[in-house]
Design an enzyme around this catalytic site. Structure first.
Site, PDB file in Angstrom:
ATOM      1  N   HIS A  97       9.698   3.015  12.358  1.00 48.25           N
ATOM      2  CA  HIS A  97       8.481   3.345  13.089  1.00 48.25           C
ATOM      3  C   HIS A  97       7.245   2.849  12.343  1.00 48.25           C
ATOM      4  CE1 HIS A  97       5.593   5.657  15.397  1.00 48.25           C
ATOM      5  NE2 HIS A  97       6.558   6.053  16.206  1.00 48.25           N
ATOM      6  N   GLY A 105     -14.520   9.606   4.814  1.00 49.89           N
ATOM      7  CA  GLY A 105     -13.857   9.224   3.576  1.00 49.89           C
ATOM      8  C   GLY A 105     -14.203   7.810   3.150  1.00 49.89           C
ATOM      9  N   HIS A 141      -6.165   5.135   0.512  1.00 51.02           N
ATOM     10  CA  HIS A 141      -5.671   6.057  -0.517  1.00 51.02           C
ATOM     11  C   HIS A 141      -4.432   5.413  -1.142  1.00 51.02           C
ATOM     12  CE1 HIS A 141      -3.600   9.531  -2.277  1.00 51.02           C
ATOM     13  NE2 HIS A 141      -4.734  10.206  -2.214  1.00 51.02           N
ATOM     14  N   PRO A 142      -4.336   5.385  -2.485  1.00 56.05           N
ATOM     15  CA  PRO A 142      -3.270   4.604  -3.135  1.00 56.05           C
ATOM     16  C   PRO A 142      -1.856   4.969  -2.685  1.00 56.05           C
ATOM     17  CG  PRO A 142      -4.393   6.089  -4.699  1.00 56.05           C
ATOM     18  CD  PRO A 142      -5.226   6.043  -3.467  1.00 56.05           C
ATOM     19  N   THR A 143      -1.600   6.244  -2.397  1.00 58.87           N
ATOM     20  CA  THR A 143      -0.241   6.632  -1.984  1.00 58.87           C
ATOM     21  C   THR A 143      -0.189   7.142  -0.540  1.00 58.87           C
ATOM     22  OG1 THR A 143      -0.602   8.864  -2.873  1.00 58.87           O
ATOM     23  CG2 THR A 143       0.467   7.258  -4.334  1.00 58.87           C
ATOM     24  N   ALA A 144      -1.290   7.752  -0.075  1.00 60.29           N
ATOM     25  CA  ALA A 144      -1.262   8.397   1.247  1.00 60.29           C
ATOM     26  C   ALA A 144      -1.854   7.527   2.344  1.00 60.29           C
ATOM     27  CB  ALA A 144      -1.998   9.735   1.191  1.00 60.29           C
ATOM     28  N   GLY A 145      -2.392   6.349   1.994  1.00 58.92           N
ATOM     29  CA  GLY A 145      -2.876   5.426   3.009  1.00 58.92           C
ATOM     30  C   GLY A 145      -4.058   5.949   3.801  1.00 58.92           C
TER      31      GLY A 145
END
Lengths: 298, 298
Positions: A82, A163, A168-172
């Site tokens: 997905h 924002g 965000h480096p891990t959460a996108g």
């Protein structure tokens, strides 16, 4: 619960049971919040939660779950069928009872501001909350996915609504917004010819000049030797189920084909079906307050 | 509330506001009991309460209210247009959600036993709880009313099901039982000729060889210059609303008359209307669990 809002957040974790339960736990044991359903798909590597509640406690539970997901999910390590652009991919708010689209939009913006402030995740407002026409469609926002978003978000037309203009480096990134309840409704035809279902779908859907809140495509039901017009009605209060149904019937006539059944997939608000009863029976002056269950839910 | 039972007790006090509130108060502030409606009629000198709840707390609240009414109401001083045989005239229990007719019958018998034991009021079980066919119909039980019941109750065929075979000196007797939700449904015809509505009513109703759970009569809507077939559907799960509707339409044809509308009077269970949507749309394999609101009520 007097006012009821629904939220169907999609999280990018469909395999790790422990992480899934930690996220879902945010919706358990909260006053005036009710977890209706959650399902994870390992191939999609995705978790879809369906929860309803009074707007304020629902907002708080959703924020808590988003925080948990940002903490637990690293998109750099995520793969699945997905498309996805964030640890929390999309968060729609849907007005269900004694709540309006405007209230759902306001709630989505509140949550969006908090997600940016608390977790530093950039947010795109989408659907009815969108701040520009090119941001209404989720697929358009998500195009490029997590990987492509690193560059895309720096373009002026894709500056996030809340924002930093930085992934965000891990959460996108995440899309948050308000939409109407979706009704998945299919009409079966007594032919095995998929091209007929496709032709009808193209006429009834918005894209083809048809009904405004209707998406449609032809689908083969191979085991039954028939085809169906498979529809998503994205606002049944304005594109009623019976109208879509009768339009399919009308278009089918020219092919000498008949409607032989229909199906409702997944959850449906009672009003979507009661509106149909009202239409076919010709009921005058009916109010949803006359439905026993509406009173019980008050 | 997971299991929901409804109760619609009728009390013989429609004028004294203080007494009315004391009775209705028994249904307030109780966990898992929800007062939906109450209305008093001064001409009828009668109070009708609509309340839902989990079976056990509902039972307790109903017993409390019956005790209160027995204490406050003296039938020797009661006059009003509506026939009545007791301070509490009739107490129907109606299965609404995750409850069966059998459970409603069992609950009605529990309440009946307690009413006799605690308050010394003789009880007739009626409708689906009746212990003999001649006791099914409330009107047949009530015939003679409070005044006539002094002698009637001494006859073997009218021995009460619970309590003494003697009328309570002030509270009379009471009928308690289980029934299905009633749907009051009218179909409008484009004629001013009442005899046509009457003739159709006679054909669609049970008494005339028509539908089993259908009572019907012709009614004039003078201000609109039309007539209607006014129906009470006493078990919509077996005599569906759409079936009664289509039968009226069918019979109207021979008079050259058309159906021009319909109306639902008062409260209606959502399933009664959703069944109609299913019929007219031809929806396959639908489950009431797909209705969002059923999930919310769980």
């Amino acid at each position: 619960m007097n006012k009821i809002m629904e939220c169907v957040p999609n999280f990018s974790e469909g395999r790790d049971k422990e992480k899934i339960e930690k996220i879902v736990d945010c919706f358990r044991g909260k006053d005036n919040v009710k977890l209706l359903d959650y399902s994870n798909d390992e191939d999609h590597n995705r978790l879809v939660v369906t929860v309803v509640g009074e707007p304020k406690p629902l907002r708080d539970a959703v924020l808590e779950a988003i925080g948990k997901a940002v903490q637990l999910i690293d998109l750099n390590k995520h793969s699945g069928q997905h498309p996805r652009m964030g640890a929390v991919d999309v968060v729609p708010f849907i007005p269900i009872k004694n709540t309006t689209t405007e209230e759902a939009v306001a709630l989505s913006k509140e949550v969006a501001a908090q997600v940016a402030e608390r977790y530093g995740v950039p947010v795109f407002l989408y659907e009815k909350s969108a701040t520009a026409p090119h941001r209404e469609n989720l697929a358009a926002i998500r195009k490029g996915e997590f990987e492509g978003m690193a560059e895309k978000i720096k373009q002026p037309e894709w500056k996030p609504d809340f924002g930093p203009a930085e992934r965000h480096p891990t959460a996108g990134t995440v899309a948050i917004g308000a939409r109407m309840p979706l009704v998945a409704y299919n009409v079966n035809l007594n032919t095995a010819d998929l091209s007929i279902a496709d032709a009808i779908a193209k006429k009834v859907r918005f894209l083809g000049g048809g009904l405004r809140f209707c998406k449609a495509m032809g689908v083969e039901l191979k085991d039954r030797g028939i085809v169906q017009v498979s529809m998503n009605l994205t606002d049944f209060t304005r594109t009623a189920v019976y109208r879509a149904h009768e339009m399919v019937r009308m278009e089918a006539q020219r092919y000498g084909v008949s409607v032989v059944g229909a199906e409702v997939i997944g959850l449906v608000p009672m009003k979507a079906l009661i509106d149909c009863a009202e239409y076919y029976l010709g009921i005058e002056n009916f109010s949803m307050d006359q439905v026993l269950e509406s009173r019980i839910m008050e």
